[in-house]
Design an enzyme around this catalytic site. Structure first.
Site, PDB file in Angstrom:
ATOM      1  N   SER A 271       0.843  -1.198   0.000  1.00 54.27           N
ATOM      2  CA  SER A 271       0.000   0.000   0.000  1.00 54.27           C
ATOM      3  C   SER A 271       0.872   1.238   0.000  1.00 54.27           C
ATOM      4  CB  SER A 271      -0.900   0.014   1.241  1.00 54.27           C
ATOM      5  OG  SER A 271      -1.596   1.244   1.349  1.00 54.27           O
TER       6      SER A 271
ATOM      7  N   TYR B 251      -1.163  -0.629   9.611  1.00 52.27           N
ATOM      8  CA  TYR B 251      -1.298  -1.045   8.215  1.00 52.27           C
ATOM      9  C   TYR B 251      -0.014  -0.760   7.434  1.00 52.27           C
ATOM     10  CZ  TYR B 251      -3.689  -1.292   3.624  1.00 52.27           C
ATOM     11  OH  TYR B 251      -4.088  -1.607   2.352  1.00 52.27           O
TER      12      TYR B 251
ATOM     13  N   LYS C 273       2.416  -3.487   5.651  1.00 57.65           N
ATOM     14  CA  LYS C 273       2.580  -3.458   4.203  1.00 57.65           C
ATOM     15  C   LYS C 273       4.031  -3.250   3.781  1.00 57.65           C
ATOM     16  CE  LYS C 273      -1.534  -4.336   2.688  1.00 57.65           C
ATOM     17  NZ  LYS C 273      -1.754  -5.677   2.085  1.00 57.65           N
TER      18      LYS C 273
END
Length: 305
Positions: A152, A165, A169
C-alpha cells in the site's frame, strides 16, 4: 487462450473488491481457482461466513470456469495449509498465489491499542508469510510459481492514522523482495502491487474534510478493483517470467513502477563525526535530499487516468 490456461491459482480475499475481481479474471484467463475468503467484516475479529467465497466460486462456475471455495483465515497457518491441500486435491496442483486479503483498524498511533496493532499485522504480514511459507517448497520443487502480494502507498509513502497497516505493508515489501531473490534460480517469482481502488475496505476511511471527500469521489469514479486485477493476473502467469522482485501501483488505467530504497547521498569526515559536527555539517548538507512528510495524495495529486 488465456494467460493462465492450465494453471491453478489461489486467490485470498476473493469474496469482494480486488480479490473477487482477481478470481473472476483469473478464471476467464483459463485458471482453475481456489477462492478464499474468511467472510468477515473489514475490521476482522468475527467468526466469518463461508457464503461470500462460495458465491464468487459459483459465479465462476456459472460462467463455465472451474472454482472451489475456502473460508479459512490467512492468519492461520493450519488454515492456509488446508487451502494448499484443497488446490492439490481438487485441481492437481498450484501455480500462483494472489494475496489481497486484508483488514483495517485505523487509529492515530498515540491512541492505538495492542489489539488493533496485532490484528492488522496478523492478517497482512503474518498472512503473507503463511501463504508464502505453506506453498514455497511446492513451487521450488516444481520450479514454477508466482506470488502476487499487495502492499500500500500507506507504507510506501505514508498515511496518517495507519501505522499498523503501513508497518505490515512495508513488511510485505521486504518479504516479497527476499522471496524473489531466493527463488530466482527455481523460477519462483514474487511481486507486489499497491492498489488504488474503491473497495469496502477503503470505504471505512473517515471523510473529515472537503479535500478528502473529493479524493474519495475520484476513487469511486475512476479507480476500480477490476483495473487492479488486470496486472495481478498478468503477474501471476508464466508470461511474466522475467518480472520478479518489483513494486507496482495501479491507479485507474495507469500502471506505476516504484523505485526501491537506495542511497541518495553520502558524506564522509576523515576524522570521524561528533554529534555537533553532524548537526553543523552533515545533516544540513543532506537536508535538500530529505523525503518530505507528505501523504500519497501529495505524490499523486493529478486526476486518475
Amino acid at each position: 487462450m488465456g494467460v493462465l490456461d492450465g494453471k491453478v491459482v489461489l486467490v485470498t480475499g476473493g469474496a469482494g473488491g480486488i480479490g473477487k475481481e482477481c478470481a473472476l479474471l483469473a478464471a476467464r484467463e483459463g485458471a482453475k481457482v481456489v477462492v478464499n475468503d474468511l467472510g468477515g467484516s473489514v475490521g476482522g475479529g468475527d467468526a466469518g461466513d463461508a457464503g461470500p467465497a462460495e458465491a464468487t466460486a459459483q459465479e465462476i462456475r456459472a460462467a463455465g470456469g472451474e472454482a472451489v471455495s475456502n473460508s479459512d483465515s490467512v492468519a492461520s497457518m493450519d488454515g492456509v495449509k488446508r487451502m494448499i491441500e484443497q488446490a492439490k486435491d481438487t485441481f492437481g496442483g498450484l501455480h500462483a498465489v494472489v494475496n489481497p486479503a486484508g483488514i483495517l483498524r485505523d487509529k492515530m498511533f498515540h491512541k492505538m491499542d495492542d489489539a488493533d496493532w496485532d490484528a492488522v499485522i496478523e492478517v497482512h504480514l503474518r498472512g503473507a508469510y503463511n501463504v508464502t511459507r505453506a506453498s514455497i517448497e511446492l513451487f521450488r520443487n516444481q520450479e514454477e510459481g508466482s506470488y502476487v502480494h499487495f502492499t500500500s502507498t500507506s507504507g510506501l509513502i505514508g498515511n496518517i492514522g495507519q501505522a499498523n497497516y503501513a508497518a505490515a505493508k512495508l513488511g510485505v515489501m521486504g518479504l516479497s523482495r527476499i522471496v524473489a531473490m531466493e527463488g530466482a534460480a527455481k523460477n519462483v517469482r514474487s511481486n507486489i502491487i499497491a492498489p488504488f481502488a474503491w473497495t469496502r475496505m477503503i470505504a471505512t476511511i473517515p471523510v473529515k474534510d472537503e479535500a478528502s471527500a473529493q479524493r474519495v469521489e475520484r476513487m469511486q469514479r475512476a479507480m476500480r478493483a477490476d483495473q487492479v486485477a488486470q496486472l495481478a493476473v498478468a503477474l501471476a502467469g508464466p508470461g511474466a517470467k522475467a518480472v520478479s522482485g518489483q513494486i507496482f501501483a495501479v491507479r485507474g488505467n495507469e500502471v506505476v513502477l516504484f523505485n526501491q530504497p537506495r542511497p541518495v547521498k553520502s558524506l564522509a569526515r576523515m576524522e570521524g563525526w561528533t554529534p555537533q559536527t553532524l548537526l553543523d555539517h552533515c545533516l544540513p548538507a543532506m537536508t535538500p535530499n530529505f523525503t518530505d512528510l507528505g501523504a500519497s495524495a501529495g505524490v499523486f495529486p493529478y486526476e486518475p487516468i
